[in-house]
Design a protein around this motif. Structure first.
Motif, mmCIF file in Angstrom:
data_model
loop_
_atom_site.group_PDB
_atom_site.id
_atom_site.type_symbol
_atom_site.label_atom_id
_atom_site.label_comp_id
_atom_site.label_asym_id
_atom_site.label_seq_id
_atom_site.Cartn_x
_atom_site.Cartn_y
_atom_site.Cartn_z
ATOM 1 N N TYR A 16 0.919 -1.275 0.200
ATOM 2 C CA TYR A 16 0.100 0.172 -0.003
ATOM 3 C C TYR A 16 0.889 1.253 0.023
ATOM 4 C CZ TYR A 16 0.937 0.132 5.034
ATOM 5 O OH TYR A 16 1.392 0.125 6.395
ATOM 6 N N SER A 17 2.210 1.174 -0.187
ATOM 7 C CA SER A 17 2.970 2.370 -0.241
ATOM 8 C C SER A 17 2.974 2.897 -1.786
ATOM 9 C CB SER A 17 4.325 2.030 0.210
ATOM 10 O OG SER A 17 5.163 3.481 -0.209
ATOM 11 N N GLN A 18 2.418 4.051 -2.080
ATOM 12 C CA GLN A 18 2.520 5.083 -3.479
ATOM 13 C C GLN A 18 3.899 4.990 -3.512
ATOM 14 O OE1 GLN A 18 1.400 9.414 -3.080
ATOM 15 N NE2 GLN A 18 0.415 8.611 -1.165
ATOM 16 N N TRP A 21 5.390 1.932 -5.170
ATOM 17 C CA TRP A 21 4.842 1.643 -6.407
ATOM 18 C C TRP A 21 5.607 2.434 -7.428
ATOM 19 C CZ3 TRP A 21 2.348 -2.225 -8.435
ATOM 20 C CH2 TRP A 21 1.535 -3.076 -7.605
ATOM 21 N N VAL A 118 -7.103 3.247 5.208
ATOM 22 C CA VAL A 118 -5.732 2.760 5.367
ATOM 23 C C VAL A 118 -5.617 1.886 6.624
ATOM 24 C CG1 VAL A 118 -3.240 3.134 5.391
ATOM 25 C CG2 VAL A 118 -4.700 4.512 3.937
ATOM 26 N N SER A 187 0.948 6.241 -9.121
ATOM 27 C CA SER A 187 1.066 5.599 -7.539
ATOM 28 C C SER A 187 0.190 6.304 -6.982
ATOM 29 C CB SER A 187 2.549 6.028 -7.158
ATOM 30 O OG SER A 187 2.556 7.293 -6.989
ATOM 31 N N GLN A 190 -3.189 4.182 -7.469
ATOM 32 C CA GLN A 190 -2.971 2.791 -7.225
ATOM 33 C C GLN A 190 -3.074 2.476 -5.715
ATOM 34 O OE1 GLN A 190 -3.003 0.172 -8.701
ATOM 35 N NE2 GLN A 190 -1.546 -1.491 -7.882
ATOM 36 N N TRP A 191 -2.249 3.631 -5.045
ATOM 37 C CA TRP A 191 -2.514 3.605 -3.360
ATOM 38 C C TRP A 191 -4.250 3.650 -3.133
ATOM 39 C CZ3 TRP A 191 -4.687 7.704 -0.652
ATOM 40 C CH2 TRP A 191 -4.708 7.631 0.740
#
Length: 234
Positions: A16-18, A21, A118, A187, A190-191
């Motif tokens: 889950y870290s942008q 990514w 989150v 990113s 996507q996150w």
């Protein structure tokens, strides 16, 4: 020996870290194989070897490179025989500008609205750690930050208007082919896709069509990680 990329992981291995990514996509762009190491956000000791406590961290032999932009420039400089992440020096400066625009104008608008989601994606210790970080940074509870987000998301949609304008005329922010500027903005989306069932884009937004294309890059690298709503339905 493959490079090693350290990145955050939540429940069921959700990456889950942008910023991780950005590095994942940069490495895929270069065609460089990697080994992945999952790190819990509350486990600062796991990254002590890097001299700091944030992901991503790339290890290439004896070299240790933290920070997504530093990783991108390292890959460009040390692997010049592989596809360029930027193009020429002018394009590299513009990619740096795009990454700074995302970090300073886009991320601060969207993250507060989805931060409450989150904590549901991570283990209890990480959830407490993240809640403390978010609420200290934004000066409100996660629930307060998410209140009325259907209305407040309009500020995010206005913030990405420059990308929308570009994507009406070109396939990617970088032109005919994707490059680092695309990975920087993607990113964030996507996150959002991985941590929250909330959809930040309106139907028909050119950014949404571009996001679908980005999901399919590199044999569906990003799409192979199911969205939060898909995981719930499954």
């Amino acid at each position: 020996m493959s490079m090693v990329l350290y990145e955050l992981a939540g429940r069921n291995g959700v990456r889950y870290s942008q910023f991780s990514w950005r590095s994942r996509l940069a490495l895929a762009h270069k065609g460089i194989p990697i080994a992945l190491r999952a790190v819990a956000v509350s486990d600062k000791a796991a990254l002590a070897f890097s001299g700091q406590d944030k992901v991503p961290v790339l290890v290439d032999g004896e070299r240790v490179i933290p920070d997504s932009w530093a990783i991108a420039t390292y890959l460009e400089e040390h692997y010049p025989d592989r596809p360029s992440l930027f193009g020429d020096a002018t394009a590299r400066a513009l990619a740096a500008f795009a990454a700074q625009w995302v970090d300073r104008q886009v991320v601060p608008v969207l993250v507060p609205l989805l931060a409450v989601d989150v904590v549901a994606c991570v283990e209890a210790a990480d959830a407490a750690h993240l809640r403390g970080q978010f609420e200290h940074a934004f000066g409100a509870t996660l629930e307060e930050l998410a209140a009325d987000r259907q209305r407040r998301i309009k500020a995010f949609r206005r913030a990405i208007a420059p990308a929308r304008a570009v994507l009406r005329t070109t396939p990617f922010l970088s032109g005919a082919r994707p490059a680092y500027a695309d990975y920087a903005l993607f990113s964030v989306l996507q996150w959002a896709r991985l941590v929250s069932p909330f959809e930040p884009l309106e139907d028909g937004d050119p950014v949404g069509a571009w996001r679908e294309t980005m999901l399919d890059l590199f044999d569906g690298l990003a799409r192979s990680h199911p969205a939060r709503r898909e995981r719930a339905e499954g």
